[in-house]
Write a protein that holds these residues in place. Structure first.
Motif, PDB file in Angstrom:
ATOM      1  N   PHE A  89       5.595  -6.683  -0.785  1.00  0.00           N
ATOM      2  CA  PHE A  89       4.748  -5.626  -0.350  1.00  0.00           C
ATOM      3  C   PHE A  89       4.376  -4.970   0.129  1.00  0.00           C
ATOM      4  CE2 PHE A  89       2.859  -6.635  -4.407  1.00  0.00           C
ATOM      5  CZ  PHE A  89       3.915  -6.556  -5.894  1.00  0.00           C
ATOM      6  N   TYR A  90       4.087  -5.851   1.847  1.00  0.00           N
ATOM      7  CA  TYR A  90       3.384  -5.866   2.609  1.00  0.00           C
ATOM      8  C   TYR A  90       4.715  -5.056   3.735  1.00  0.00           C
ATOM      9  CZ  TYR A  90       1.217  -6.221   7.513  1.00  0.00           C
ATOM     10  OH  TYR A  90       0.560  -5.969   8.519  1.00  0.00           O
ATOM     11  N   LEU A  91       5.885  -5.327   4.264  1.00  0.00           N
ATOM     12  CA  LEU A  91       6.578  -5.503   4.624  1.00  0.00           C
ATOM     13  C   LEU A  91       8.168  -4.779   4.540  1.00  0.00           C
ATOM     14  CD1 LEU A  91       7.203  -8.066   7.426  1.00  0.00           C
ATOM     15  CD2 LEU A  91       5.558  -5.838   7.899  1.00  0.00           C
ATOM     16  N   PRO A  92       8.725  -4.627   2.818  1.00  0.00           N
ATOM     17  CA  PRO A  92      10.043  -4.208   2.638  1.00  0.00           C
ATOM     18  C   PRO A  92      10.073  -2.973   2.982  1.00  0.00           C
ATOM     19  CG  PRO A  92       9.670  -6.726   1.669  1.00  0.00           C
ATOM     20  CD  PRO A  92       8.116  -6.587   2.771  1.00  0.00           C
ATOM     21  N   PRO A  93       9.350  -2.164   1.501  1.00  0.00           N
ATOM     22  CA  PRO A  93       9.649  -0.954   1.760  1.00  0.00           C
ATOM     23  C   PRO A  93       9.283  -0.428   2.988  1.00  0.00           C
ATOM     24  CG  PRO A  93       7.156  -1.832   1.386  1.00  0.00           C
ATOM     25  CD  PRO A  93       7.695  -2.665   1.994  1.00  0.00           C
ATOM     26  N   PHE A  94       8.058  -0.408   4.143  1.00  0.00           N
ATOM     27  CA  PHE A  94       8.338   0.320   5.347  1.00  0.00           C
ATOM     28  C   PHE A  94       9.636  -0.354   6.159  1.00  0.00           C
ATOM     29  CE2 PHE A  94       4.242  -0.064   3.534  1.00  0.00           C
ATOM     30  CZ  PHE A  94       3.719   1.491   3.791  1.00  0.00           C
ATOM     31  N   ASN A  95      10.670  -1.352   5.606  1.00  0.00           N
ATOM     32  CA  ASN A  95      11.975  -1.897   6.350  1.00  0.00           C
ATOM     33  C   ASN A  95      13.275  -0.880   5.649  1.00  0.00           C
ATOM     34  OD1 ASN A  95      12.260  -3.489   8.987  1.00  0.00           O
ATOM     35  ND2 ASN A  95       9.662  -3.595   7.841  1.00  0.00           N
ATOM     36  N   TYR A  96      12.625  -1.018   4.595  1.00  0.00           N
ATOM     37  CA  TYR A  96      13.518   0.308   3.919  1.00  0.00           C
ATOM     38  C   TYR A  96      13.208   1.634   4.062  1.00  0.00           C
ATOM     39  CZ  TYR A  96      16.409   2.139  -0.111  1.00  0.00           C
ATOM     40  OH  TYR A  96      17.417   2.548  -0.713  1.00  0.00           O
ATOM     41  N   ALA A  97      12.523   1.773   4.730  1.00  0.00           N
ATOM     42  CA  ALA A  97      12.191   3.590   4.914  1.00  0.00           C
ATOM     43  C   ALA A  97      12.266   3.507   6.488  1.00  0.00           C
ATOM     44  CB  ALA A  97      10.354   3.968   4.930  1.00  0.00           C
ATOM     45  N   PHE A 150      12.451   0.349  -5.732  1.00  0.00           N
ATOM     46  CA  PHE A 150      12.693  -0.662  -4.524  1.00  0.00           C
ATOM     47  C   PHE A 150      11.569  -1.715  -4.795  1.00  0.00           C
ATOM     48  CE2 PHE A 150      11.101  -2.347  -1.151  1.00  0.00           C
ATOM     49  CZ  PHE A 150      12.473  -3.127  -0.284  1.00  0.00           C
ATOM     50  N   LEU A 151      10.707  -2.309  -5.483  1.00  0.00           N
ATOM     51  CA  LEU A 151      10.083  -3.889  -5.220  1.00  0.00           C
ATOM     52  C   LEU A 151      10.431  -4.286  -6.400  1.00  0.00           C
ATOM     53  CD1 LEU A 151       6.870  -2.566  -4.452  1.00  0.00           C
ATOM     54  CD2 LEU A 151       7.770  -3.916  -3.391  1.00  0.00           C
ATOM     55  N   ALA A 152      10.871  -3.561  -7.486  1.00  0.00           N
ATOM     56  CA  ALA A 152      11.530  -4.497  -8.721  1.00  0.00           C
ATOM     57  C   ALA A 152      13.372  -4.411  -8.434  1.00  0.00           C
ATOM     58  CB  ALA A 152      11.834  -3.326 -10.192  1.00  0.00           C
ATOM     59  N   ARG A 153      14.011  -3.764  -7.558  1.00  0.00           N
ATOM     60  CA  ARG A 153      15.760  -4.358  -7.312  1.00  0.00           C
ATOM     61  C   ARG A 153      14.752  -5.341  -6.064  1.00  0.00           C
ATOM     62  NH1 ARG A 153      17.664   0.440  -4.024  1.00  0.00           N
ATOM     63  NH2 ARG A 153      19.375  -1.117  -3.686  1.00  0.00           N
ATOM     64  N   ILE A 164      10.153   6.038   0.614  1.00  0.00           N
ATOM     65  CA  ILE A 164       9.531   5.572  -0.466  1.00  0.00           C
ATOM     66  C   ILE A 164       8.431   4.717  -0.180  1.00  0.00           C
ATOM     67  CG2 ILE A 164      11.783   4.398  -1.670  1.00  0.00           C
ATOM     68  CD1 ILE A 164      10.827   1.524  -0.140  1.00  0.00           C
ATOM     69  N   VAL A 165       7.216   4.717   1.042  1.00  0.00           N
ATOM     70  CA  VAL A 165       6.141   4.767   1.649  1.00  0.00           C
ATOM     71  C   VAL A 165       5.658   6.529   1.380  1.00  0.00           C
ATOM     72  CG1 VAL A 165       6.462   2.533   2.367  1.00  0.00           C
ATOM     73  CG2 VAL A 165       7.075   4.675   3.580  1.00  0.00           C
ATOM     74  N   GLY A 166       6.307   7.372   0.480  1.00  0.00           N
ATOM     75  CA  GLY A 166       5.801   8.194   1.347  1.00  0.00           C
ATOM     76  C   GLY A 166       5.857   9.340   2.765  1.00  0.00           C
ATOM     77  N   ILE A 209     -12.725 -11.495   0.573  1.00  0.00           N
ATOM     78  CA  ILE A 209     -12.563 -10.759   1.674  1.00  0.00           C
ATOM     79  C   ILE A 209     -11.333  -9.315   1.766  1.00  0.00           C
ATOM     80  CG2 ILE A 209     -10.183 -11.425   3.380  1.00  0.00           C
ATOM     81  CD1 ILE A 209     -10.628 -14.124   3.270  1.00  0.00           C
ATOM     82  N   VAL A 210     -12.529  -8.343   2.752  1.00  0.00           N
ATOM     83  CA  VAL A 210     -11.821  -6.722   2.955  1.00  0.00           C
ATOM     84  C   VAL A 210     -10.849  -7.060   4.056  1.00  0.00           C
ATOM     85  CG1 VAL A 210     -12.351  -4.841   4.048  1.00  0.00           C
ATOM     86  CG2 VAL A 210     -14.213  -5.840   2.209  1.00  0.00           C
ATOM     87  N   ASN A 211      -9.515  -7.007   4.255  1.00  0.00           N
ATOM     88  CA  ASN A 211      -9.091  -6.853   5.129  1.00  0.00           C
ATOM     89  C   ASN A 211      -8.064  -5.494   4.768  1.00  0.00           C
ATOM     90  OD1 ASN A 211      -7.585  -8.800   6.622  1.00  0.00           O
ATOM     91  ND2 ASN A 211      -5.792  -8.998   6.476  1.00  0.00           N
ATOM     92  N   TYR A 212      -7.175  -5.004   6.432  1.00  0.00           N
ATOM     93  CA  TYR A 212      -6.135  -4.590   6.000  1.00  0.00           C
ATOM     94  C   TYR A 212      -4.469  -4.568   5.388  1.00  0.00           C
ATOM     95  CZ  TYR A 212      -2.731  -6.451   9.014  1.00  0.00           C
ATOM     96  OH  TYR A 212      -1.653  -7.492   9.690  1.00  0.00           O
ATOM     97  N   ASN A 213      -4.369  -3.341   4.564  1.00  0.00           N
ATOM     98  CA  ASN A 213      -2.347  -3.718   4.211  1.00  0.00           C
ATOM     99  C   ASN A 213      -1.614  -2.381   4.413  1.00  0.00           C
ATOM    100  OD1 ASN A 213      -1.240  -5.124   3.191  1.00  0.00           O
ATOM    101  ND2 ASN A 213      -2.446  -5.992   1.438  1.00  0.00           N
ATOM    102  N   SER A 214      -0.557  -2.964   3.782  1.00  0.00           N
ATOM    103  CA  SER A 214      -0.098  -0.982   4.084  1.00  0.00           C
ATOM    104  C   SER A 214       0.273  -0.962   2.525  1.00  0.00           C
ATOM    105  CB  SER A 214       1.481  -1.896   4.100  1.00  0.00           C
ATOM    106  OG  SER A 214       1.752  -2.332   3.854  1.00  0.00           O
ATOM    107  N   TYR A 215       0.364  -1.562   1.454  1.00  0.00           N
ATOM    108  CA  TYR A 215       0.460  -1.142   0.591  1.00  0.00           C
ATOM    109  C   TYR A 215       0.179  -2.429  -0.825  1.00  0.00           C
ATOM    110  CZ  TYR A 215       2.708  -0.551  -4.071  1.00  0.00           C
ATOM    111  OH  TYR A 215       2.919  -0.505  -5.978  1.00  0.00           O
TER     112      TYR A 215
END
Length: 419
Positions: free
Chosen positions: A318-326, A300-303, A358-360, A282-288
């Motif tokens: 991987f998907y939502l948490p880093p972007f919510n921290y951002a 951040f992901l380790a914490r 943290i997502v650039g 499957i080829v699918n979209y993602n954020s990270y």
């Protein structure tokens, strides 16, 4: 000791005492400052509940980080959250309560397009800053100039062009569409249909399905009978799982070169572990995905992983948490730089400055979407059943797009990639 020296000491003592009293009073005044109230609804139950719980944990981590540093503007953060149950009928009432009863200073949008869309008129009418949360085109018609989305896309092209680029390289001529009949899915799939038209692809199957659908076997058989080169699917988490299981049981035929595109939920760890090798190809979209390099994201992901295990939510996040921290990081930067909680002042700062997260780096367009989108299209490969740890490392999701993060080329046709 002379009388003069005694006099000087007496004066100095009185000054020191006054200084100490001033410091104590200042400290007491600072301690008595009311907290900065930040409010939101978050789907903690319902279709988006699994992702919402993970996203909420990330925001709580940010609140704790800020409060441990003394807060913002010398004030601690009071974080107020209600469960909207993934029900768009509830969000207007929740945000009215946050504003009129809880008297929050700032608001963050719920996760997702469907729960966010109903609050956009309210937010614009009241002239409020709203930090968006992985929604799609909710500001397209409202045109609120104080909206800032955290998602790495800005329109249908930015979401889907990686999928169509890969398909064109494979010489695709025909396409099938399968999409949920809800606003978010329809906005996205309509954009994908435009991209397909521009690419000269012939649509051989085009099906919208009710959100309550649980059995997709007849639709997958219809897709197989249509013999498309590409199959673009726009589905919600529960739908995505059911569709993958139907594909695994029935197959889509040897004609299909690429399958996937816009399947929400295949980014969530519990779904990935549950589906296992059924994901392959499957080829699918993602954020990270692991292997992408952003400053601070691995720490951040380790914490997050440690806290997630305790909270029993998505263990990888991987998907939502880093972007919510951002979201929190962007609010923190704007408040600190402007020394203000005024919504117009903060919006002006966010509009004119590049945010460090943290997502650039993130810079916004005039409509509050990312100026430079970074939507990943990745292909599942070599996934085995019942193994969570395999997803912690690069290689199980090979990045095909965008070019700066590419880690491999697509394997096609789809049935070959599945094996």
């Amino acid at each position: 000791m002379s009388d003069a020296i005694k006099g000087l000491l007496h004066v100095a003592g009185r000054m020191l005492g006054a200084l100490l009293i001033t410091c104590v009073l200042a400290g007491a005044a600072a301690a008595q400052q009311p907290p900065i109230k930040i409010g939101m609804s978050m789907p903690q139950t319902g279709t988006l509940g699994g992702g919402g719980q993970a996203a909420l944990l990330a925001l709580r981590i940010w609140v704790e980080d800020v409060n441990n540093k003394g807060g913002l503007l010398g004030r601690k953060i009071d974080f107020i959250v209600y469960d909207d149950q993934t029900n768009p009928a509830l969000t207007p009432g929740i945000y009215t309560k946050l504003l009129d009863v809880d008297k929050v200073d700032l608001i963050i949008a719920p996760y997702g397009t469907v729960p966010t869309a109903p609050i956009m008129p309210l937010v614009k009418q009241r002239g409020l800053l709203l930090m968006g949360n992985f929604s799609f085109q909710v500001n397209r018609t409202v045109k609120h100039d104080m909206w800032f989305n955290n998602s790495p896309w800005n329109d249908a092209a930015s979401w889907s062009d990686g999928f169509f680029e890969a398909g064109q390289k494979l010489g695709a001529k025909t396409i099938a569409f399968l999409a949920a009949d809800q606003e978010f899915a329809q906005n996205l799939v309509n954009g994908a249909r435009e991209l397909a038209h521009k690419a000269g692809l012939t649509t051989v199957y085009n099906q919208n399905y009710p959100p309550t659908t649980v059995d997709f076997s007849s639709m997958i058989r219809a897709v197989r009978a249509a013999k498309p080169d590409l199959v673009f699917v726009m589905s919600y988490p529960n739908d995505s799982v059911a569709i993958v299981r139907a594909v695994n049981e029935i197959g889509v035929g040897d004609s299909v070169k690429l399958f996937g595109g816009g399947m929400v939920g295949l980014q969530f760890t519990p779904n990935m572990v549950s589906l296992g090798k059924s994901l392959n190809g499957i080829v699918n979209y993602n954020s990270y995905v692991p292997g992408m390099k952003y400053p601070g994201i691995e720490e951040f992901l380790a914490r997050y992983a440690k806290r997630a295990a305790e909270a029993k939510v998505d263990p990888l996040g991987f998907y939502l948490p880093p972007f919510n921290y951002a979201i929190g990081q962007m609010l923190e930067q704007a408040i600190t730089a402007t020394k203000s909680l005024d919504h117009k002042v903060l919006a002006d700062y966010l509009r004119k400055n590049e945010m460090k997260t943290i997502v650039g780096p993130i810079r916004f367009r005039a409509d509050g979407e990312w100026a430079t989108p970074r939507v990943v299209q990745a292909q599942f490969r070599g996934v085995v059943d019942k193994n969570l740890d395999q997803f912690r490392k690069p290689g199980k999701q090979v990045v095909l797009y965008p070019e700066p993060y590419k880690t491999g080329d697509v394997i096609a046709p789809f049935e070959k990639a599945r094996k």
